[in-house]
Scaffold this active site. Sequence first.
Site, PDB file in Angstrom:
ATOM      1  N   THR A  34       0.846  -1.194   0.000  1.00  0.00           N
ATOM      2  CA  THR A  34       0.000   0.000   0.000  1.00  0.00           C
ATOM      3  C   THR A  34       0.878   1.238   0.000  1.00  0.00           C
ATOM      4  OG1 THR A  34      -1.586   1.385   1.183  1.00  0.00           O
ATOM      5  CG2 THR A  34      -0.341  -0.121   2.528  1.00  0.00           C
TER       6      THR A  34
ATOM      7  N   ASP B 154       0.100   3.896   1.207  1.00  0.00           N
ATOM      8  CA  ASP B 154      -0.197   4.704   2.392  1.00  0.00           C
ATOM      9  C   ASP B 154       0.700   4.371   3.583  1.00  0.00           C
ATOM     10  OD1 ASP B 154      -2.327   5.769   0.889  1.00  0.00           O
ATOM     11  OD2 ASP B 154      -3.604   4.094   1.470  1.00  0.00           O
TER      12      ASP B 154
ATOM     13  N   GLY C  47      -2.905   9.316   0.647  1.00  0.00           N
ATOM     14  CA  GLY C  47      -2.409   8.819   1.927  1.00  0.00           C
ATOM     15  C   GLY C  47      -3.517   8.403   2.883  1.00  0.00           C
TER      16      GLY C  47
ATOM     17  N   GLU D 298      -4.999  14.273   1.786  1.00  0.00           N
ATOM     18  CA  GLU D 298      -6.421  14.175   1.444  1.00  0.00           C
ATOM     19  C   GLU D 298      -7.271  13.803   2.656  1.00  0.00           C
ATOM     20  OE1 GLU D 298      -6.805  10.905  -1.337  1.00  0.00           O
ATOM     21  OE2 GLU D 298      -6.214   9.420   0.153  1.00  0.00           O
TER      22      GLU D 298
ATOM     23  N   GLN E 182       0.572   9.675  -8.946  1.00  0.00           N
ATOM     24  CA  GLN E 182       1.457   9.541  -7.780  1.00  0.00           C
ATOM     25  C   GLN E 182       1.580   8.109  -7.292  1.00  0.00           C
ATOM     26  OE1 GLN E 182      -0.282  11.347  -3.900  1.00  0.00           O
ATOM     27  NE2 GLN E 182      -1.886  11.696  -5.394  1.00  0.00           N
ATOM     28  N   ARG E 183       0.563   7.277  -7.528  1.00  0.00           N
ATOM     29  CA  ARG E 183       0.666   5.915  -6.997  1.00  0.00           C
ATOM     30  C   ARG E 183       1.246   4.932  -8.002  1.00  0.00           C
ATOM     31  NH1 ARG E 183      -5.769   4.174  -6.307  1.00  0.00           N
ATOM     32  NH2 ARG E 183      -6.200   3.860  -8.516  1.00  0.00           N
TER      33      ARG E 183
END
Lengths: 453, 453
Positions: free
Chosen positions: A141, A143, A186, A244, A307-308
């Site tokens: 992930t 995050d 995130g 976010e 971004q991911r």
Amino acid sequence: MVGVITGRMNIAYAQSGGPTAVINRTMMGVVDAALMSGRANHIFAAKHGPKGLIENRFVDLAGITGFQRENVANAPGQALGSYRKEPTDEEAATIVCNLQRHDIRALLYNGGDDSARAAAIIQAAAASSRYELQVFHVPKTIDADLLANDHTPGYPSAARFLATAMSWIDCDNRSLPGVYIAVTMGKNAGFLVASTALARNPEYEDSSPHLIYMPERLFDEEQFVHDVKRVYGQFGRCVVAVSEGIGKLVDGKFTELVVALGKSLGGDGFGGLTLSGTISLADALVGIVKEGIEGVRVRGGTFGYEQRVAAGAVSPIDRVEAYDVGRYGVYAAGLADGGSKNIGSCGVSWPDWTSLSGRTTEGGSVVIVQRPMNELVNGTPEQYSATLNLVPLDVVAPPKAKGLPLKKFMPPEFISPNGTDVTPAFFKYAGPLVGDIERFGRLELPEVGPDEK
Amino acid sequence: MVGVITGRMNIAYAQSGGPTAVINRTMMGVVDAALMSGRANHIFAAKHGPKGLIENRFVDLAGITGFQRENVANAPGQALGSYRKEPTDEEAATIVCNLQRHDIRALLYNGGDDSARAAAIIQAAAASSRYELQVFHVPKTIDADLLANDHTPGYPSAARFLATAMSWIDCDNRSLPGVYIAVTMGKNAGFLVASTALARNPEYEDSSPHLIYMPERLFDEEQFVHDVKRVYGQFGRCVVAVSEGIGKLVDGKFTELVVALGKSLGGDGFGGLTLSGTISLADALVGIVKEGIEGVRVRGGTFGYEQRVAAGAVSPIDRVEAYDVGRYGVYAAGLADGGSKNIGSCGVSWPDWTSLSGRTTEGGSVVIVQRPMNELVNGTPEQYSATLNLVPLDVVAPPKAKGLPLKKFMPPEFISPNGTDVTPAFFKYAGPLVGDIERFGRLELPEVGPDEK
């Protein structure tokens, strides 16, 4: 407890949840370890993760060619396709049935906390139908909010993209000074937005981002305007990075900011606005600054999905680790031994895999544990080092009913006392993961006299 | 007409308008050509462009050191700082006075169409005060919408960033299929959003972006929903690239979409929404798709300032051209000769600079003219080639009062008949500028049988 399987066997692999820049490297780690073991007949890979498991749709990765490998090993996103789905008990029973039809004895489930929970559900379904199956969750992930993991594959590369882009934006903001507000992903953890701090060039006091808003600290509009005013007063410009997932308390409950702001405008949300039902966080924050500070150029931006899946910003450590968690999953399944350590050359070091205690477990979750970094060890700069371990699935994905925290947050020691910056401890944590990024210098020439010729 | 100045002289340079990834290369082209000529005493560079010109604030680039050069030559943004300002007649007179105080005889003004207009205003002010000054505009804009230029420095790199990011987003969208709407910069010209077409991998029919909305075609919400539905029906997913500058006719006048949508919700804009006064275009379009198509995952993203200063995506041709327009400006000022051609090694070719006809002009604008590309010339693939020329300032920046078009739009032959794609002619135009980007393959394995073991 299921013993180590000693003959040839079939395994399955599934990709689930959001894409990353390196999740296909994990797939390749699984494939390479399984094929190298000489003990995998088939590597059944589910199409679109849980969807393929439920619908019995698989491809066989044991048949992968060099060309196919070349196509996807370094491609961002999930080459097998993904899906977001927590299987119901009935669906879990169907999955177990499908795995049984292919004589699959180990399932490697690659994703975040929802995927770990899905893995546990499938493991339980297998147990209740008395089908001998090991289910392993393999972490992923962007995050970095997965319990029991210090970070997760995908995070270092997403962080690297954000730090890199923010170092460009610093140059932009110095060119045309004003306030710029960048919103990052995130979810409700601050690890990603915090990584923008790595964009700063420590040679310059005014290097940005100047303010970082993490979800771990409640957001207050007045304080926000005050913070921006202070920075703008000091440097004549202000770059803000915002997660976010920031929010505030509404009726005593944590509420994400866009939702909270919507409510404050009246019971029906944004007045007559029914287009998408919400305003973007960046636009909302730009509006707040414009109302609070007059005569200042204010702009906002929201990083999108790039971004991911930023294949152009893959972190060297992420590249290696994403591959190794896949290998490790195969090893944990008892199929292959640990093989050689230290793949690649980015200074990642691993423990001796043959000592793995969890190897004969019923299943479990592969986790990454970083050794805390100090500046120097015996007088020399310390090298990044991490350990892969296997922990029970419910450590990473506690059943929701138990009321335990389901995700990890930034530890307080990573957040500065004022709540709008990170600490040196965070730099030690994230710096090696992100790796060196290009930061830019300045043209520092003295101003000439008014009549110099 | 001012003759060629033969002795040593002082020149000035200013950066204006929005930043790009390569504008500092233009500054270095100016510096290197001026220093190499042996005829520049001082290279006075204005701090924050027009602001520094008005306030008489300069640094001397003739004193630049190797370290300073190393710091900024490849840094994105404007190392000297920029500003957005069209000088009034009074300010223009002040600028001329300040240039005179430093005995500056040539000013190179680096920016977009507003900067070209500013250059013309300063040139006129010098003429009316009978100060012997040549003002040259040197092109820069990521929008590629400058009159008389086929493209402008900054555009190829911004286009390269967008094409690269969209090739990542294609992988993302294939992983988790749905509708993704990406909004790009580009003002009211479609060149930037069109460049996202270069993200496509021509090996795959469903490679995205599937729909491209350029400002040159009026936007229609119904048609938009229809387009998205069609693509989603065909491929089970849809990636849309939209220019920030799209619009529609409101009362017979072209109106940008966010403004038009605001009006359609009532005279006071978005009901009670006063946060920023506007909704983001991406959010608005997401809302339109969600209302028009049920049960589909729809997300939007808006590329931020990173797209215009993406130091990690500099196009090889842009790198060379940005430098050469600066050199050429110095050459046009009569200070240096053309020097050697073909700097760098990316296949850019230039005309023989010594033949420049505009060399003794009162000033002018440096323009880039591409030779139209054909697939093959004499049986071999054609190499990119462009010409630098000097044209009168008012060709690039017509005085606003004259009612002439102030900017360039995408030519009709670059836009597909259905209005949502580009043509092969656009690929020939933009392909060499953007250069090769990484496009990703697929894992094409056959599905296994339902009971294969």
